[in-house]
Write a protein that holds these residues in place. Structure first.
Motif, PDB file in Angstrom:
ATOM      1  N   TYR A  10      30.053  13.943  16.382  1.00 15.13           N
ATOM      2  CA  TYR A  10      30.618  15.230  15.988  1.00 15.13           C
ATOM      3  C   TYR A  10      30.157  15.614  14.584  1.00 15.13           C
ATOM      4  O   TYR A  10      29.723  16.759  14.338  1.00 15.13           O
ATOM      5  N   LEU A  11      30.224  14.664  13.659  1.00 20.26           N
ATOM      6  CA  LEU A  11      29.807  14.946  12.277  1.00 20.26           C
ATOM      7  C   LEU A  11      28.322  15.276  12.211  1.00 20.26           C
ATOM      8  O   LEU A  11      27.912  16.197  11.491  1.00 20.26           O
ATOM      9  N   TYR A  14      38.658  16.552  13.948  1.00 22.02           N
ATOM     10  CA  TYR A  14      38.118  15.191  14.021  1.00 22.02           C
ATOM     11  C   TYR A  14      38.862  14.371  15.079  1.00 22.02           C
ATOM     12  O   TYR A  14      38.249  13.596  15.817  1.00 22.02           O
ATOM     13  N   THR A  63      30.731  20.282   4.615  1.00 23.32           N
ATOM     14  CA  THR A  63      30.476  18.847   4.740  1.00 23.32           C
ATOM     15  C   THR A  63      30.558  18.150   3.392  1.00 23.32           C
ATOM     16  O   THR A  63      30.789  16.950   3.324  1.00 23.32           O
ATOM     17  N   HIS A  66      27.366  18.678  12.903  1.00 24.74           N
ATOM     18  CA  HIS A  66      27.720  19.624  11.837  1.00 24.74           C
ATOM     19  C   HIS A  66      27.004  19.284  10.528  1.00 24.74           C
ATOM     20  O   HIS A  66      27.431  19.669   9.443  1.00 24.74           O
ATOM     21  N   SER A  92      26.535  16.361   9.015  1.00 29.34           N
ATOM     22  CA  SER A  92      27.109  15.326   8.165  1.00 29.34           C
ATOM     23  C   SER A  92      26.908  13.958   8.826  1.00 29.34           C
ATOM     24  O   SER A  92      26.134  13.826   9.782  1.00 29.34           O
ATOM     25  N   HIS A  93      27.596  12.948   8.328  1.00 27.54           N
ATOM     26  CA  HIS A  93      27.455  11.611   8.879  1.00 27.54           C
ATOM     27  C   HIS A  93      28.728  10.810   8.618  1.00 27.54           C
ATOM     28  O   HIS A  93      29.566  11.194   7.799  1.00 27.54           O
ATOM     29  N   LEU A  94      28.851   9.706   9.296  1.00 30.24           N
ATOM     30  CA  LEU A  94      29.974   8.790   9.125  1.00 30.24           C
ATOM     31  C   LEU A  94      29.485   7.578   8.330  1.00 30.24           C
ATOM     32  O   LEU A  94      28.377   7.093   8.533  1.00 30.24           O
ATOM     33  N   HIS A 122      31.092  10.128  14.769  1.00 28.39           N
ATOM     34  CA  HIS A 122      29.794  10.298  14.114  1.00 28.39           C
ATOM     35  C   HIS A 122      28.956  11.369  14.818  1.00 28.39           C
ATOM     36  O   HIS A 122      28.288  12.184  14.164  1.00 28.39           O
TER      37      HIS A 122
END
Length: 523
Positions: free
Chosen positions: A29-30, A161, A5, A33, A35-37, A27
């Motif tokens: 999905y991130l 993505y 990430t 894992h 993380s972030h958008l 977002h």
């Protein structure tokens, strides 16, 4: 994930109905894992919803560019895309770390090429053109069809993505990003063509008293795909709201691009020409913010409504050969709205001579009364009439414009209409498919990619069958002569019902040409 990430920092610009749906899915999905958008939108209020879901909101486009190494964009039109990318390229021109730009907007191929060249001036960066297919509800459900073009290694790197926002990815396997924009326009042509033929079909069904639910059952059985069913339900319900759909103004932009693309490659898109004229009429009526499926409102006029202005003008000139009524202003139902009324009244207030206002069609009572009252106060005349729904329109041309004259409306009915209604829908869909395949070939798009798109976006047996046929297979299935007979029957039937079916009219013209070629082949 192929990278940590810390390696991937994704930013998103553009949170319209489509952009928000995609950004929300990405977002999620991130976030799954760790993380972030990071998002930015020109109108700050549109960031509130995704901020509540945990996405970061950049304070400016500069802030987003400085904190992201993958930047997605979803913008309304070509001008917005050019403006945003000029800023992004300038902001990242001195950044040595590779930044990947992914544009998902629907733009003209030349705009995609221009943006690609801007980014290519800095070889450390990459640009992908990745338009998407699907309505906003499909974006929210991560069920879009994604189209990819650009550097193959970069596409592969970002595939997870893309997958988080779509049900399928069609990789065009080309670094020429203009191909993806061309492909998107072809797909959208099929969508607007579908809307046009559905609107024509439902307008015809209304005129001959076919139950809307029966038409919907036919669509669901024969064309079981979300876009066909969704637009059919919207048209049948009379819904014109753009929420969850696509406004007339953006539809005009997309269809305009399609027509330009066709002209640039020596192809013709008669169905797009028809849809464009109908969309223009809607915009002229002040309905630019309605969903583009509102095309049915234009088609409900029927041939008598569409020809009434010309016929009335001819009739007035016959009644006033000396030109005494040459200053007449003629309005008809489809153009009557508040804006048209205000314009008419302004003209009347400043006119030095008497003006005769003629309204052809069925004007809403409250509007008619308002016009008559205010025009009477200005000492101007207004005449209203109802255009007859008969093949012989001679009475209309003999209309006396003095006073108030009404010609009775006559309606013809026929109980034997189910098969022609369904046949019209099938014939028209084949016509649209033929136009799409033709422009795909002429603009260098691999037909197999088009077949993949039809399979993913319009998984309907009849369309898949026609899309994958060779010329020889098509001949074995139905000859041009046989098809001409069927289309001719449908066309004659719709004419007797005074229902406009311009897609079939265009198809007949193409059949006539094909028939000549078939005769030459057999000779």
């Amino acid at each position: 994930m192929a990278q940590t990430t810390q390696d991937i920092r994704i930013g998103w610009i553009g949170l319209g109905e489509m952009g928000y749906g995609m950004a929300k899915s990405l977002h999620s999905y991130l976030a799954s894992h760790g993380s972030h958008l990071t998002v930015w939108n020109r109108s700050p209020g549109k960031t509130d919803a995704i901020k509540e879901q945990g996405a970061h909101v950049a304070t400016s486009i500069e802030n987003l560019a400085s904190t992201s190494n993958v930047i997605f964009t979803s913008l309304a039109n070509d001008a917005a895309v050019e403006n945003v990318y000029e800023q992004l390229v300038q902001l990242t021109s001195k950044v040595q770390e590779q930044i990947i730009f992914v544009d998902t907007s629907t733009i003209h191929p030349t705009t995609a090429t221009k943006v690609s060249q801007l980014v290519a001036a800095y070889p450390q960066h990459r640009y992908l053109q990745c338009p998407v297919f699907g309505r906003p509800d499909r974006a929210h459900a991560a069920q879009l069809v994604w189209v990819a073009s650009g550097d193959s290694a970069t596409i592969e790197k970002l595939q997870p993505y893309f997958g988080s926002m779509s049900k399928n990815t069609i990789d065009l396997k080309t670094t020429d990003v203009s191909k993806a924009s061309s492909f998107k326009l072809m797909g959208n042509f099929f969508v607007v063509g579908t809307i046009e033929l559905l609107a024509e079909g439902f307008a015809l069904a209304e005129k001959v008293d076919i139950d809307k639910n029966a038409m919907l059952q036919f669509i669901e059985s024969f064309f079981p795909t979300p876009s066909w069913i969704g637009y059919s339900q919207k048209i049948a319900a009379g819904s014109t709201e753009k929420a969850g759909g696509f406004p007339v103004t953006l539809g005009l932009k997309d269809v305009g691009h399609m027509r330009t693309l066709a002209a640039d490659h020596g192809a013709t898109l008669p169905t797009a020409d028809i849809a464009y004229r109908n969309l223009e009429k809607l915009k002229a009526q002040g309905k630019g913010d309605q969903d583009w499926s509102s095309i049915i409102e234009v088609l409900r006029e029927g041939p008598e409504g569409q020809n009434s202005c010309r016929l009335l003008a001819r009739g007035i000139l016959r009644l006033y050969p000396d030109g005494s009524c040459a200053k007449a202003i003629i309005n008809f139902t489809s153009l009557i709205n508040d804006a048209a009324i205000e314009t008419s009244l302004r003209c009347a207030a400043t006119a030095q001579e008497q003006i005769v206002f003629v309204e052809a069609g069925t004007l809403r009572p409250e509007l008619s009364l308002r016009l008559q009252k205010e025009l009477a106060d200005l000492s101007h005349a207004m005449s209203t009439c109802s255009v007859p729904s008969l093949v012989d329109q001679t009475p209309l041309e003999q209309l006396n414009c003095s006073g108030s004259s009404v010609v009775a409306r006559t309606r013809l009915t026929d109980s034997h209409i189910s098969k022609p209604s369904a046949s019209y829908t099938i014939i028209s869909s084949t016509s649209i498919l033929s136009e799409t395949v033709n422009i795909a070939r002429k603009s260098g798009i691999d037909p197999q990619h088009l077949i993949s798109w039809v399979d993913a976006f319009l998984p309907v047996p009849v369309l898949m069958g026609y899309c994958g046929r060779t010329d020889d297979e098509a001949r074995e299935n139905m000859t041009v002569g046989m098809a001409t007979k069927d289309v001719g029957c449908v066309r004659h039937w719709t004419k007797t019902k005074r229902a406009p079916t311009p897609v079939t009219d265009a198809f007949c013209e193409n059949f006539a040409i094909a028939k000549e070629k078939e005769n030459e082949h057999s000779g």
